[in-house]
Structures are given as structure tokens and as C-alpha cells.
Write an enzyme that holds these catalytic residues in place. Structure first.
Site, PDB file in Angstrom:
ATOM      1  N   MET A   1       0.852  -1.191   0.000  1.00  0.00           N
ATOM      2  CA  MET A   1       0.000   0.000   0.000  1.00  0.00           C
ATOM      3  C   MET A   1       0.890   1.244   0.000  1.00  0.00           C
ATOM      4  O   MET A   1       0.455   2.336   0.392  1.00  0.00           O
ATOM      5  CB  MET A   1      -0.925  -0.008   1.213  1.00  0.00           C
ATOM      6  CG  MET A   1      -1.899  -1.182   1.167  1.00  0.00           C
ATOM      7  SD  MET A   1      -3.436  -0.884   2.013  1.00  0.00           S
ATOM      8  CE  MET A   1      -2.873  -0.683   3.677  1.00  0.00           C
TER       9      MET A   1
ATOM     10  N   HIS B   1       9.437  -3.492   3.322  1.00  0.00           N
ATOM     11  CA  HIS B   1       9.112  -3.700   1.901  1.00  0.00           C
ATOM     12  C   HIS B   1      10.388  -3.939   1.089  1.00  0.00           C
ATOM     13  O   HIS B   1      10.414  -4.765   0.187  1.00  0.00           O
ATOM     14  CB  HIS B   1       8.405  -2.462   1.337  1.00  0.00           C
ATOM     15  CG  HIS B   1       7.104  -2.143   2.000  1.00  0.00           C
ATOM     16  ND1 HIS B   1       6.926  -1.059   2.827  1.00  0.00           N
ATOM     17  CD2 HIS B   1       5.906  -2.790   1.957  1.00  0.00           C
ATOM     18  CE1 HIS B   1       5.676  -1.032   3.255  1.00  0.00           C
ATOM     19  NE2 HIS B   1       5.038  -2.072   2.751  1.00  0.00           N
TER      20      HIS B   1
ATOM     21  N   GLN C   1     -10.239  -2.211   2.647  1.00  0.00           N
ATOM     22  CA  GLN C   1      -9.735  -2.971   3.806  1.00  0.00           C
ATOM     23  C   GLN C   1      -9.614  -2.114   5.054  1.00  0.00           C
ATOM     24  O   GLN C   1      -9.175  -2.595   6.092  1.00  0.00           O
ATOM     25  CB  GLN C   1      -8.416  -3.649   3.473  1.00  0.00           C
ATOM     26  CG  GLN C   1      -7.207  -2.733   3.313  1.00  0.00           C
ATOM     27  CD  GLN C   1      -5.976  -3.508   2.864  1.00  0.00           C
ATOM     28  OE1 GLN C   1      -5.865  -3.912   1.714  1.00  0.00           O
ATOM     29  NE2 GLN C   1      -5.040  -3.719   3.780  1.00  0.00           N
TER      30      GLN C   1
ATOM     31  N   GLY D   1       4.933 -10.149   3.984  1.00  0.00           N
ATOM     32  CA  GLY D   1       5.685 -10.109   5.236  1.00  0.00           C
ATOM     33  C   GLY D   1       4.969 -10.882   6.340  1.00  0.00           C
ATOM     34  O   GLY D   1       3.736 -10.874   6.425  1.00  0.00           O
TER      35      GLY D   1
ATOM     36  N   SER E   1       6.635  -0.592  10.229  1.00  0.00           N
ATOM     37  CA  SER E   1       5.272  -0.422   9.724  1.00  0.00           C
ATOM     38  C   SER E   1       5.156   0.983   9.170  1.00  0.00           C
ATOM     39  O   SER E   1       5.769   1.926   9.697  1.00  0.00           O
ATOM     40  CB  SER E   1       4.281  -0.596  10.884  1.00  0.00           C
ATOM     41  OG  SER E   1       3.033  -0.038  10.542  1.00  0.00           O
ATOM     42  N   SER E   2       4.339   1.121   8.141  1.00  0.00           N
ATOM     43  CA  SER E   2       4.121   2.460   7.569  1.00  0.00           C
ATOM     44  C   SER E   2       3.461   3.368   8.602  1.00  0.00           C
ATOM     45  O   SER E   2       3.532   4.588   8.510  1.00  0.00           O
ATOM     46  CB  SER E   2       3.226   2.361   6.341  1.00  0.00           C
ATOM     47  OG  SER E   2       3.763   1.425   5.446  1.00  0.00           O
TER      48      SER E   2
HETATM   49  O1  PAF Z   1      -0.106  -5.720   3.537  1.00  0.00           O
HETATM   50  C1  PAF Z   1      -0.506  -4.799   2.795  1.00  0.00           C
HETATM   51  O2  PAF Z   1       0.206  -3.827   2.515  1.00  0.00           O
HETATM   52  C2  PAF Z   1      -1.912  -4.878   2.211  1.00  0.00           C
HETATM   53  O3  PAF Z   1      -2.786  -5.461   3.100  1.00  0.00           O
HETATM   54  C3  PAF Z   1      -1.948  -5.579   0.838  1.00  0.00           C
HETATM   55  C4  PAF Z   1      -1.548  -7.039   0.941  1.00  0.00           C
HETATM   56  C5  PAF Z   1      -1.034  -4.868  -0.146  1.00  0.00           C
HETATM   57  C6  PAF Z   1      -3.380  -5.535   0.286  1.00  0.00           C
HETATM   58  O4  PAF Z   1      -3.819  -4.229   0.147  1.00  0.00           O
END
Ligand code: PAF
Length: 305
Positions: A30, A37, A61, A150, A188-189
Site C-alpha cells: 500500500m 518492503h 480494507q 511479510g 510499519s508504515s
Molecule cells: O499488507 C498490505 O500492505 C496490504 O494489506 C496488501 C496485501 C497490499 C493488500 O492491500
């Protein structure tokens, strides 16, 4: 590095690569990319011929609309990081691109039963439906690939694996270890939204996991006792509101009747630090080095004893 917004162009780009025999590595994100990442991208780079990163802040989500609004979107920095990591393709779809009826409700979606019900599923109603739906769309668009996720989002990983198995997606899901700050906080972001005092307080998640692991190592076989030990650790930190702390069977994510050290266990924790929600987890047998500094030393000593 190609940056593609259109789903059909992204699909065509990966199809073309596959025709010439390339193995595709997909890293769904995201955005607001960090070293966690970076490690997923590096793993994909080392195992695949073409690396595709997707950047999409998936609205379906987020159970809390303000969390969605506040989610960082530093696209310029994200693209620079991808370029540095030798990513081949970055997919940056729009909301309309991923959800043709947007902003109206999607007319179709994905659900996963069982594994998605508790923990995050309980505290964030609808979250895993949104995750499963968007990941299914990404898999449908990208086609056969290895997809990198992750372990920090342990339940998400389990849900995605279940969906792949049930829906027969031609995707190999690759789990990558959590990357941590030097003091043990999982990357974490959302960490960037913590104030200095909240950032300090957030370390308690790591201490709670360490306390839980130590209890198991010391022979505790009662999962509720382990969970109380973890909760008590968090209770000492005034700035942190615990949502859940538990030890589960790592495959079913359910709380076992008794902790049996021969089956895989996972400790899970979620808490709010100010208005930032953080999650973390670790192996119940402490097979990974999750707790750093003084805590790791203590657990190691306890394990040796
Ligand atoms: O883990 C994330 O960054 C998100 O939940 C994902 C898997 C990209 C789905 O939007």
C-alpha cells in the site's frame, strides 16, 4: 523502471515477460515503503527475473475511514525506493481502476472463512474481505507469479495462502521475516505517525511478546496464562491500549487447549498507541530473533537454562 496505472496494461506487460520465459515476482503493497518492503523486493529480486511492485492504498480494507485518509502516500519516495531496488514494473492503479463501480459498493468480492474470523477479523470487521478481494484482483491481473508477503501481518499471510489454495490461483506465496527497528519495533508504515513518547511506549509490544515466549520456554502450557502475562506487560504502559494478546496454533490460528511444544505456536498482539494501531507477532518457540537488546539476551539465557 515502468510505472503503469492501467490494470490491462499491467497484465499485458507481465504476460509479455512470461512469453519470453521470465519468472515474475509480485510484491503487493500500500506504499509508504520502508525497509520491510525493501526486504520483500530484495527477496523477489533474488528469486525472479521480473519484479513488479504494486502500490495501492486499498479503501475496502480500512474499517476506519480516518485511518484510510491519514494513510501516508509518499509516491515520489516510493518510486525512488523501487528504482533503487531495481524493480522492473510499478503498478499504481486508481480506485476506479481496481473497483470499476467506485465509489459505489463493489458488486463482487472475495471472502475467506475460518482463518479470517478472529483477531484482526474480530477487531477490524470487513478488513480481510477487503484484503482478500484486492489481493485476488492483483493476482488475477498479474497471472502466474511468486508473491511476497511479510510475516508481520501473520494472519493476512494465512488468509492469502488459504485463498490461493481454495481458488487455485497460480501463485506461490512466499513468506518473508518481519524487519525490525534496532530496538525491536516491527517496521510499519504507521510508525511514522507515532509521537516521540508514543514511539517509546510502542516498544512494549515487543516486551510483551518476549514475556510470552519466556513463559512458554519456562514450561507454561496454559495459553490463557501466557496471554495474561503478555497483557500484564502491556498494562504497565499508560500510552498503550491493548486489543488482544494471545498464543495460537500457527496453522489454524486458534487457541490450543494446551500448549504443546511440538506443534508450531505463534504469539499475536495488537494495540493502539494514541490513535495509531500496531500489530506484531512472533514464533512461539522463538526460532527467529525477534526481541532485541536486553530482552533478547534474557530470553536466550532463559532458553539455555
Ligand atoms: O499488507 C498490505 O500492505 C496490504 O494489506 C496488501 C496485501 C497490499 C493488500 O492491500
Amino acid at each position: 523502471m515502468k510505472v503503469i496505472e492501467s490494470p490491462s496494461e499491467f497484465a499485458a506487460e507481465l504476460d509479455n515477460s512470461r512469453v519470453s520465459g521470465a519468472r515474475i515476482g509480485l510484491v503487493p503493497t500500500m506504499g509508504a515503503l520502508h525497509d520491510g518492503h525493501r526486504s520483500l523486493i530484495a527477496r523477489a529480486r533474488s528469486e525472479c527475473d521480473v519484479v513488479a511492485v504494486t502500490i495501492f492504498v486499498n479503501p475496502t480494507q480500512f474499517d476506519d475511514p480516518s485511518d484510510h485518509e491519514r494513510y501516508a502516500r509518499p509516491i515520489r519516495e516510493d518510486l525512488a525506493l523501487c528504482d533503487n531496488e531495481r524493480v522492473d514494473v510499478v503498478f499504481t492503479p486508481s480506485e476506479r481502476g481496481m473497483y470499476p463501480n467506485w465509489p459505489s459498493e463493489p458488486s463482487a468480492g472475495m471472502w475467506v472463512k475460518g482463518l479470517a474470523d478472529d483477531w484482526e477479523g474480530h477487531w477490524r470487521p470487513g478488513h480481510f474481505g477487503g484484503v482478500a478481494t484486492v489481493v485476488a484482483k492483483l493476482f488475477a491481473t498479474s497471472g502466474r507469479c511468486r508473491a511476497y508477503f511479510g510475516e508481520k501481518d501473520f494472519q493476512q499471510l494465512a488468509v492469502v495462502r488459504e485463498m490461493v489454495a481454495e481458488m487455485l490461483f497460480p501463485v506461490d506465496v512466499v513468506a518473508c521475516p518481519t524487519v525490525r527497528e534496532p530496538d525491536g519495533l516491527a517496521m510499519s508504515s504507521r510508525n511514522s505517525r507515532l509521537s516521540p513518547s508514543e514511539r517509546e511506549a510502542a516498544r512494549v509490544l515487543n516486551r510483551a511478546l518476549a514475556a510470552g515466549v519466556r513463559a512458554i520456554r519456562d514450561g507454561c502450557t496454559n495459553p490463557f496464562e501466557v496471554s495474561s502475562i503478555m497483557s500484564d506487560t502491556v498494562r504497565d504502559e499508560a500510552l498503550v491500549d491493548l486489543e488482544y494478546a494471545c498464543v495460537v496454533d500457527a496453522r489454524s490460528l486458534s487457541v490450543p487447549h494446551e500448549l504443546d511444544r511440538t506443534s508450531p505456536l505463534r504469539l499475536l498482539i495488537a494495540a493502539r498507541v494514541g490513535d495509531v494501531r500496531l500489530i506484531d507477532n512472533c514464533d512461539g518457540m522463538f526460532d527467529e530473533e525477534i526481541v532485541l537488546n536486553d530482552e533478547r539476551t534474557k530470553v536466550a539465557r532463559c532458553a539455555a537454562g
